[in-house]
Design a protein around this motif. Structure first.
Motif, PDB file in Angstrom:
ATOM      1  N   ASP A  33      39.044  42.415  46.482  1.00  0.00           N
ATOM      2  CA  ASP A  33      38.190  41.603  47.174  1.00  0.00           C
ATOM      3  C   ASP A  33      36.822  41.961  46.533  1.00  0.00           C
ATOM      4  OD1 ASP A  33      37.840  44.418  48.033  1.00  0.00           O
ATOM      5  OD2 ASP A  33      37.405  43.700  50.243  1.00  0.00           O
ATOM      6  N   ASN A  34      36.721  43.068  45.680  1.00  0.00           N
ATOM      7  CA  ASN A  34      35.488  43.357  45.160  1.00  0.00           C
ATOM      8  C   ASN A  34      35.569  43.330  43.505  1.00  0.00           C
ATOM      9  OD1 ASN A  34      33.056  44.749  43.827  1.00  0.00           O
ATOM     10  ND2 ASN A  34      33.372  46.745  44.871  1.00  0.00           N
ATOM     11  N   PRO A  35      35.235  42.248  42.707  1.00  0.00           N
ATOM     12  CA  PRO A  35      35.001  41.785  41.628  1.00  0.00           C
ATOM     13  C   PRO A  35      34.919  42.871  40.480  1.00  0.00           C
ATOM     14  CG  PRO A  35      33.844  40.314  42.704  1.00  0.00           C
ATOM     15  CD  PRO A  35      34.015  41.193  43.714  1.00  0.00           C
ATOM     16  N   GLU A  36      33.655  43.962  41.179  1.00  0.00           N
ATOM     17  CA  GLU A  36      33.395  44.766  40.158  1.00  0.00           C
ATOM     18  C   GLU A  36      34.428  45.557  39.593  1.00  0.00           C
ATOM     19  OE1 GLU A  36      30.172  44.861  38.645  1.00  0.00           O
ATOM     20  OE2 GLU A  36      30.226  42.928  39.727  1.00  0.00           O
ATOM     21  N   THR A  39      36.312  45.083  36.263  1.00  0.00           N
ATOM     22  CA  THR A  39      35.890  45.148  34.897  1.00  0.00           C
ATOM     23  C   THR A  39      36.674  46.365  34.227  1.00  0.00           C
ATOM     24  OG1 THR A  39      33.642  44.799  35.780  1.00  0.00           O
ATOM     25  CG2 THR A  39      33.596  45.898  33.733  1.00  0.00           C
ATOM     26  N   ALA A  40      36.959  47.546  34.781  1.00  0.00           N
ATOM     27  CA  ALA A  40      37.654  48.261  33.962  1.00  0.00           C
ATOM     28  C   ALA A  40      39.119  48.533  34.365  1.00  0.00           C
ATOM     29  CB  ALA A  40      37.133  49.576  33.987  1.00  0.00           C
ATOM     30  N   CYS A  41      39.877  47.440  34.938  1.00  0.00           N
ATOM     31  CA  CYS A  41      41.167  47.655  35.508  1.00  0.00           C
ATOM     32  C   CYS A  41      42.184  47.403  34.296  1.00  0.00           C
ATOM     33  CB  CYS A  41      41.316  46.727  36.561  1.00  0.00           C
ATOM     34  SG  CYS A  41      42.913  46.714  37.274  1.00  0.00           S
ATOM     35  N   SER A  42      43.052  48.318  34.301  1.00  0.00           N
ATOM     36  CA  SER A  42      44.037  48.077  32.994  1.00  0.00           C
ATOM     37  C   SER A  42      45.007  46.930  33.499  1.00  0.00           C
ATOM     38  CB  SER A  42      45.099  49.084  32.868  1.00  0.00           C
ATOM     39  OG  SER A  42      45.830  49.766  34.214  1.00  0.00           O
ATOM     40  N   GLU A  67      30.558  34.166  43.114  1.00  0.00           N
ATOM     41  CA  GLU A  67      29.438  34.279  42.483  1.00  0.00           C
ATOM     42  C   GLU A  67      29.763  35.308  41.216  1.00  0.00           C
ATOM     43  OE1 GLU A  67      27.459  37.000  45.446  1.00  0.00           O
ATOM     44  OE2 GLU A  67      27.444  35.445  46.860  1.00  0.00           O
ATOM     45  N   TYR A  68      30.856  35.598  41.203  1.00  0.00           N
ATOM     46  CA  TYR A  68      31.092  36.570  39.801  1.00  0.00           C
ATOM     47  C   TYR A  68      31.479  35.641  38.509  1.00  0.00           C
ATOM     48  CZ  TYR A  68      33.641  40.198  37.255  1.00  0.00           C
ATOM     49  OH  TYR A  68      34.000  40.895  36.332  1.00  0.00           O
TER      50      TYR A  68
END
Length: 69
Positions: A33-36, A39-42, A67-68
């Motif tokens: 639920d958190n797009p941030e 960013t670094a997810c494998s 919004e992402y």
């Protein structure tokens, strides 16, 4: 620091190993639920969050995704 290895810890390690062995490369994790976090997810190349947002917006777990992209 010393860690006493107990039967409970051994059981927990065995359970984690069973869980890892049961995983399949075809299993895609749910989109966070958190797009941030993406960013670094494998797993990003497998779950394709931006593509999912474009093709299946109803699968996105939060409004933050709108919004992402």
């Amino acid at each position: 620091m010393h860690i006493q290895i107990t039967d409970d810890l051994r059981d927990e390690v065995r359970e984690q190993i069973r869980a890892m062995r049961s995983m399949s490369p075809d299993d895609v994790p749910p989109i966070t639920d958190n797009p941030e976090k993406c960013t670094a997810c494998s797993a990003r190349p497998y779950c394709l969050p931006e593509e999912t947002l474009q093709l299946e917006p109803d699968r996105m777990p939060s409004q933050e995704w709108e919004e992402y992209v």
